[in-house]
Design an enzyme around this catalytic site. Sequence first.
Site, PDB file in Angstrom:
ATOM      1  N   GLY A  12       0.782  -1.234   0.000  1.00  0.00           N
ATOM      2  CA  GLY A  12       0.000   0.000   0.000  1.00  0.00           C
ATOM      3  C   GLY A  12       0.809   1.276   0.000  1.00  0.00           C
ATOM      4  O   GLY A  12       0.313   2.336   0.409  1.00  0.00           O
ATOM      5  N   ARG A  89      -5.040  -9.052  -8.279  1.00  0.00           N
ATOM      6  CA  ARG A  89      -6.038 -10.033  -8.725  1.00  0.00           C
ATOM      7  C   ARG A  89      -6.224  -9.892 -10.219  1.00  0.00           C
ATOM      8  O   ARG A  89      -6.293  -8.770 -10.745  1.00  0.00           O
ATOM      9  CB  ARG A  89      -7.408  -9.771  -8.069  1.00  0.00           C
ATOM     10  CG  ARG A  89      -7.460  -9.968  -6.599  1.00  0.00           C
ATOM     11  CD  ARG A  89      -7.275 -11.397  -6.179  1.00  0.00           C
ATOM     12  NE  ARG A  89      -8.274 -12.296  -6.732  1.00  0.00           N
ATOM     13  CZ  ARG A  89      -8.123 -13.623  -6.799  1.00  0.00           C
ATOM     14  NH1 ARG A  89      -7.023 -14.188  -6.373  1.00  0.00           N
ATOM     15  NH2 ARG A  89      -9.080 -14.374  -7.300  1.00  0.00           N
ATOM     16  N   ASN A 104      -4.588   1.667 -13.853  1.00  0.00           N
ATOM     17  CA  ASN A 104      -3.657   0.819 -13.110  1.00  0.00           C
ATOM     18  C   ASN A 104      -2.242   1.346 -13.309  1.00  0.00           C
ATOM     19  O   ASN A 104      -1.944   1.962 -14.326  1.00  0.00           O
ATOM     20  CB  ASN A 104      -3.751  -0.618 -13.643  1.00  0.00           C
ATOM     21  CG  ASN A 104      -2.822  -1.569 -12.909  1.00  0.00           C
ATOM     22  OD1 ASN A 104      -2.691  -1.523 -11.679  1.00  0.00           O
ATOM     23  ND2 ASN A 104      -2.150  -2.444 -13.653  1.00  0.00           N
ATOM     24  N   HIS A 106       1.686  -0.065 -13.540  1.00  0.00           N
ATOM     25  CA  HIS A 106       2.443  -1.308 -13.710  1.00  0.00           C
ATOM     26  C   HIS A 106       3.932  -0.967 -13.712  1.00  0.00           C
ATOM     27  O   HIS A 106       4.348  -0.023 -14.396  1.00  0.00           O
ATOM     28  CB  HIS A 106       2.028  -1.981 -15.022  1.00  0.00           C
ATOM     29  CG  HIS A 106       2.638  -3.335 -15.185  1.00  0.00           C
ATOM     30  ND1 HIS A 106       2.206  -4.434 -14.469  1.00  0.00           N
ATOM     31  CD2 HIS A 106       3.662  -3.771 -15.958  1.00  0.00           C
ATOM     32  CE1 HIS A 106       2.937  -5.484 -14.798  1.00  0.00           C
ATOM     33  NE2 HIS A 106       3.831  -5.114 -15.699  1.00  0.00           N
TER      34      HIS A 106
HETATM   35  C1  GRF Z   1       3.797  -1.438  -7.430  1.00  0.00           C
HETATM   36  O1  GRF Z   1       5.100  -1.668  -7.894  1.00  0.00           O
HETATM   37  C2  GRF Z   1       2.826  -1.442  -8.568  1.00  0.00           C
HETATM   38  O2  GRF Z   1       3.340  -0.963  -9.762  1.00  0.00           O
HETATM   39  C3  GRF Z   1       2.524  -2.917  -8.725  1.00  0.00           C
HETATM   40  O3  GRF Z   1       2.492  -3.412  -7.409  1.00  0.00           O
HETATM   41  C4  GRF Z   1       3.318  -2.611  -6.568  1.00  0.00           C
HETATM   42  C5  GRF Z   1       2.478  -2.177  -5.411  1.00  0.00           C
HETATM   43  O4  GRF Z   1       3.219  -1.591  -4.377  1.00  0.00           O
HETATM   44  N1  GRF Z   1       1.320  -3.121  -9.481  1.00  0.00           N
HETATM   45  P1  GRF Z   1       2.459  -0.903  -3.144  1.00  0.00           P
HETATM   46  O5  GRF Z   1       1.485  -1.934  -2.593  1.00  0.00           O
HETATM   47  O6  GRF Z   1       1.767   0.312  -3.640  1.00  0.00           O
HETATM   48  O7  GRF Z   1       3.525  -0.597  -2.142  1.00  0.00           O
END
Ligand code: GRF
Length: 186
Positions: A12, A89, A104, A106
């Site tokens: 998070g 998910r 999203n 990534h």
């Molecule tokens: C991030 O690197 C995001 O790009 C990927 O999952 C990670 C989440 O990190 N989809 P966090 O839970 O926000 O610390």
Amino acid sequence: MKKIVILFSGNGTNLQNIAKKLHNKSLIIAKAITNNPKAKGIERAKRFGIDVEVIDHTKFISREEFDKALVAAIKEVEPDLVVLAGFMRILTPVFAQTITNAINIHPSLLPLFKGAKAIERSFTSDMRVAGVTVHWVSKELDSGKIIEQACFHREDESLEEFEAKIHALEYEIYPKVITKLLFDEK
Ligand code: GRF
């Protein structure tokens, strides 16, 4: 005031960064939803007084049933934007058909390294640049229209340093993209 909903599954830190920069300032994080009752992000969200809803995916008989519950929880607050931030998910078409305003982030330069372990795969590749992508959520995993990307030129970083650079880019661009999508004149 614009309203967003954030979906997360783990640490998070993106949620925390968005909350710190935007919550109760230019917008309200009306709700944060996680599929993981043990997600560290729950505590982080609560520190900002954000309402957290846990929808434990293990309690559902199929991905579709989980997605229906997720969609219903999102619709309760009618957000202007749904923000996926480390939401681990795989979504079914049930989600994308109903929620058309979801984005999203990534941790790779899409369309390269879609799916899991993107940071590690990007790190072990021969690519001399690396970066992050914000895209619209579509029916296919990590394949919706790209909204924004940011990148850096690789030095010979360790994996930890590489990861830290990726996260720093995420923290920089995600709040900016959210602000732009919600407030820029079309
Ligand atoms: C991030 O690197 C995001 O790009 C990927 O999952 C990670 C989440 O990190 N989809 P966090 O839970 O926000 O610390």
